[in-house]
Design a protein around this motif. Structure first.
Motif, short mmCIF file in Angstrom:
data_model
loop_
_atom_site.label_atom_id
_atom_site.label_comp_id
_atom_site.label_asym_id
_atom_site.label_seq_id
_atom_site.Cartn_x
_atom_site.Cartn_y
_atom_site.Cartn_z
N LEU A 115 0.83 -1.21 0.00
CA LEU A 115 0.00 0.00 0.00
C LEU A 115 0.86 1.26 0.00
CD1 LEU A 115 -2.90 -0.92 2.45
CD2 LEU A 115 -3.06 -0.58 -0.02
N SER A 116 1.93 1.24 0.78
CA SER A 116 2.78 2.42 0.84
C SER A 116 3.47 2.69 -0.50
CB SER A 116 3.81 2.30 1.96
OG SER A 116 4.78 1.34 1.63
N ILE A 117 3.75 1.63 -1.26
CA ILE A 117 4.42 1.78 -2.55
C ILE A 117 3.44 2.10 -3.67
CG2 ILE A 117 5.73 0.54 -4.33
CD1 ILE A 117 7.05 -1.04 -2.00
N GLU A 118 2.28 1.44 -3.66
CA GLU A 118 1.36 1.54 -4.79
C GLU A 118 0.15 2.45 -4.56
OE1 GLU A 118 0.38 -2.46 -6.10
OE2 GLU A 118 2.32 -3.14 -5.32
N ALA A 119 -0.48 2.37 -3.39
CA ALA A 119 -1.73 3.10 -3.17
C ALA A 119 -1.51 4.48 -2.57
CB ALA A 119 -2.66 2.29 -2.30
N ASP A 120 -0.52 4.61 -1.70
CA ASP A 120 -0.30 5.93 -1.07
C ASP A 120 0.01 7.02 -2.08
OD1 ASP A 120 -0.83 4.71 1.31
OD2 ASP A 120 1.18 4.95 2.17
N PRO A 121 0.83 6.76 -3.10
CA PRO A 121 1.04 7.82 -4.10
C PRO A 121 -0.26 8.22 -4.79
CG PRO A 121 2.76 6.17 -4.28
CD PRO A 121 1.75 5.64 -3.33
N GLN A 122 -1.12 7.24 -5.07
CA GLN A 122 -2.42 7.56 -5.68
C GLN A 122 -3.26 8.41 -4.73
OE1 GLN A 122 -2.55 7.48 -8.69
NE2 GLN A 122 -3.71 5.72 -9.42
N PHE A 123 -3.21 8.09 -3.44
CA PHE A 123 -3.97 8.86 -2.46
C PHE A 123 -3.53 10.33 -2.48
CE2 PHE A 123 -4.21 10.73 1.79
CZ PHE A 123 -5.57 10.64 2.03
N ARG A 149 -10.65 9.72 -6.78
CA ARG A 149 -10.77 8.85 -5.60
C ARG A 149 -10.86 7.39 -6.04
NH1 ARG A 149 -15.03 6.81 -2.14
NH2 ARG A 149 -14.29 6.82 0.03
N GLU A 150 -11.52 7.14 -7.16
CA GLU A 150 -11.67 5.79 -7.69
C GLU A 150 -10.32 5.19 -8.06
OE1 GLU A 150 -13.68 8.41 -8.62
OE2 GLU A 150 -15.29 7.69 -7.33
N ASP A 151 -9.39 6.01 -8.58
CA ASP A 151 -8.04 5.52 -8.90
C ASP A 151 -7.35 5.01 -7.63
OD1 ASP A 151 -8.38 6.23 -11.55
OD2 ASP A 151 -7.38 8.18 -11.32
N TRP A 152 -7.47 5.81 -6.58
CA TRP A 152 -6.86 5.42 -5.30
C TRP A 152 -7.50 4.14 -4.76
CZ3 TRP A 152 -9.37 6.69 -0.31
CH2 TRP A 152 -8.65 6.15 0.79
N LEU A 153 -8.83 4.08 -4.74
CA LEU A 153 -9.53 2.90 -4.23
C LEU A 153 -9.23 1.66 -5.08
CD1 LEU A 153 -12.97 4.43 -3.20
CD2 LEU A 153 -11.06 3.75 -1.72
N ALA A 154 -9.06 1.84 -6.38
CA ALA A 154 -8.71 0.72 -7.25
C ALA A 154 -7.31 0.19 -6.91
CB ALA A 154 -8.79 1.14 -8.71
N ALA A 155 -6.39 1.10 -6.61
CA ALA A 155 -5.03 0.68 -6.22
C ALA A 155 -5.07 -0.10 -4.91
CB ALA A 155 -4.12 1.90 -6.10
N VAL A 156 -5.87 0.36 -3.97
CA VAL A 156 -6.02 -0.35 -2.69
C VAL A 156 -6.62 -1.73 -2.94
CG1 VAL A 156 -7.25 -0.37 -0.49
CG2 VAL A 156 -6.19 1.74 -1.29
N ALA A 157 -7.65 -1.81 -3.76
CA ALA A 157 -8.31 -3.10 -4.05
C ALA A 157 -7.35 -4.07 -4.73
CB ALA A 157 -9.55 -2.86 -4.92
N ARG A 158 -6.51 -3.57 -5.67
CA ARG A 158 -5.55 -4.45 -6.33
C ARG A 158 -4.56 -5.05 -5.33
NH1 ARG A 158 -5.64 -0.35 -10.21
NH2 ARG A 158 -3.69 0.53 -9.40
#
Length: 123
Positions: free
Chosen positions: A85-93, A103-112
């Motif tokens: 999450l810190s590598i992939e989703a946090d930057p999107q956040f 927001r959907e981009d961030w949530l999609a990264a978290v879901a992946r």
């Protein structure tokens, strides 16, 4: 050195000591290690004892081991998810916070990330 031994019915040394005890017999020239690994036959011959069979774990011990394994797997998954999450989703956040992503981009990264690391199942 004289050891005093109290034998069981099958000739296994049940008690070994350096002082006499009621019912014990003095044994000359044998070590504690030898006595612990042998038994005496009815004719007085020393024979090696079979190794003790491993004790089957109790249901409680098996449940405790399974729970410890589950908790370890859960912790391992948690660490992996946190790192991903810190590598992939946090930057999107942070892109979303700056208005550079949705927001959907961030949530999609978290879901992946969470899909890649499913929760372990209890056995």
């Amino acid at each position: 050195m004289t050891l005093h031994v109290l034998f069981t019915e099958d000739g296994t040394p049940g008690w070994i000591g350096d002082t006499p005890r009621a019912g014990s017999e003095p044994i000359e020239g044998l070590t504690i290690e030898f006595l612990a690994a042998h038994r005496r036959t009815a004719r007085g011959k020393w024979v090696a004892r079979a190794p003790a069979a491993p004790e089957a774990p109790t249901p409680e011990a098996e449940a405790e081991a399974a729970e410890a394994e589950y908790q370890a797997a859960l912790q391992q998954r948690s660490d992996a998810v946190r790192e991903a999450l810190s590598i992939e989703a946090d930057p999107q956040f942070f892109r979303w916070q700056r208005g550079e992503a949705s927001r959907e981009d961030w949530l999609a990264a978290v879901a992946r990330v969470k899909a890649r690391f499913p929760r372990p199942e209890r056995v």
